[in-house]
Design a protein around this motif. Sequence first.
Motif, PDB file in Angstrom:
ATOM      1  N   GLN A  27       0.835  -1.203   0.000  1.00 60.16           N
ATOM      2  CA  GLN A  27       0.000   0.000   0.000  1.00 60.16           C
ATOM      3  C   GLN A  27       0.870   1.253   0.000  1.00 60.16           C
ATOM      4  OE1 GLN A  27      -3.225  -0.248  -0.216  1.00 60.16           O
ATOM      5  NE2 GLN A  27      -4.235   1.387   0.826  1.00 60.16           N
ATOM      6  N   GLY A  30       2.517   2.087  -3.234  1.00 64.45           N
ATOM      7  CA  GLY A  30       1.638   2.401  -4.356  1.00 64.45           C
ATOM      8  C   GLY A  30       1.416   1.236  -5.301  1.00 64.45           C
ATOM      9  N   SER A  32      -0.530  -1.840  -6.865  1.00 58.87           N
ATOM     10  CA  SER A  32      -1.964  -2.117  -6.989  1.00 58.87           C
ATOM     11  C   SER A  32      -2.289  -3.605  -6.906  1.00 58.87           C
ATOM     12  CB  SER A  32      -2.501  -1.544  -8.294  1.00 58.87           C
ATOM     13  OG  SER A  32      -1.885  -2.178  -9.394  1.00 58.87           O
ATOM     14  N   SER A  33      -1.306  -4.473  -7.132  1.00 53.82           N
ATOM     15  CA  SER A  33      -1.568  -5.913  -7.143  1.00 53.82           C
ATOM     16  C   SER A  33      -0.351  -6.666  -6.608  1.00 53.82           C
ATOM     17  CB  SER A  33      -1.860  -6.361  -8.577  1.00 53.82           C
ATOM     18  OG  SER A  33      -2.042  -7.752  -8.635  1.00 53.82           O
ATOM     19  N   ASN A  82      -3.737   6.103   1.387  1.00 50.38           N
ATOM     20  CA  ASN A  82      -3.292   5.587   0.105  1.00 50.38           C
ATOM     21  C   ASN A  82      -4.097   4.330  -0.167  1.00 50.38           C
ATOM     22  OD1 ASN A  82      -1.988   4.445  -2.026  1.00 50.38           O
ATOM     23  ND2 ASN A  82       0.062   4.763  -1.224  1.00 50.38           N
ATOM     24  N   GLU A  83      -4.953   4.367  -1.170  1.00 52.22           N
ATOM     25  CA  GLU A  83      -5.830   3.232  -1.437  1.00 52.22           C
ATOM     26  C   GLU A  83      -5.499   2.580  -2.774  1.00 52.22           C
ATOM     27  OE1 GLU A  83      -9.828   4.533  -0.843  1.00 52.22           O
ATOM     28  OE2 GLU A  83      -9.441   5.097   1.220  1.00 52.22           O
ATOM     29  N   THR A  84      -4.242   2.321  -3.011  1.00 49.59           N
ATOM     30  CA  THR A  84      -3.849   1.772  -4.302  1.00 49.59           C
ATOM     31  C   THR A  84      -3.926   0.256  -4.374  1.00 49.59           C
ATOM     32  OG1 THR A  84      -1.550   1.765  -3.599  1.00 49.59           O
ATOM     33  CG2 THR A  84      -2.305   3.677  -4.845  1.00 49.59           C
ATOM     34  N   LEU A  85      -3.715  -0.462  -3.270  1.00 47.54           N
ATOM     35  CA  LEU A  85      -3.715  -1.923  -3.316  1.00 47.54           C
ATOM     36  C   LEU A  85      -5.142  -2.419  -3.547  1.00 47.54           C
ATOM     37  CD1 LEU A  85      -2.145  -4.558  -3.128  1.00 47.54           C
ATOM     38  CD2 LEU A  85      -2.460  -4.496  -0.651  1.00 47.54           C
ATOM     39  N   GLN A  86      -5.359  -3.022  -4.702  1.00 49.46           N
ATOM     40  CA  GLN A  86      -6.690  -3.470  -5.090  1.00 49.46           C
ATOM     41  C   GLN A  86      -6.807  -4.989  -5.192  1.00 49.46           C
ATOM     42  OE1 GLN A  86      -9.349  -1.325  -5.623  1.00 49.46           O
ATOM     43  NE2 GLN A  86      -7.917   0.135  -4.746  1.00 49.46           N
ATOM     44  N   THR A  87      -5.695  -5.674  -5.499  1.00 50.10           N
ATOM     45  CA  THR A  87      -5.756  -7.109  -5.774  1.00 50.10           C
ATOM     46  C   THR A  87      -4.666  -7.852  -5.017  1.00 50.10           C
ATOM     47  OG1 THR A  87      -6.541  -6.620  -8.022  1.00 50.10           O
ATOM     48  CG2 THR A  87      -5.734  -8.849  -7.605  1.00 50.10           C
TER      49      THR A  87
END
Length: 112
Positions: A27, A30, A32-33, A82-87
């Motif tokens: 996170q 930055g 995302s996966s 920071n809300e970048t981690l999605q997967t």
Amino acid sequence: MNDASQNGIDAKALMHYSIKNVLLTAQRMGISSIAMPAISCGKNCFPPSVCAQTIFKCLLEFQKGHFDLEMADPLTGEFSKNETLQTVRLVNRNPRSIEVFLCELYKMMDSL
């Protein structure tokens, strides 16, 4: 259970701490996966059911925001989420461990 438990270290708490830090680091960076293996289920002989329960618990806590995700920008000192981690992809090549992970996932989903 494994070497950590035999040395007086709470292996489950250590695993929880490690998974939490993986998620928070991704996170913070930055990312995302990410892909996450069945940590310590191989060489360290950690029970796959406990590993699965711990990973799923951490993922739920992370998703619900129970981890402190607010971080200060090192240049400005301002806090932001920071809300970048999605997967988060769980990876495992052991058929028996995969079966155990699926069983634990179904149990967790039933309890929600």
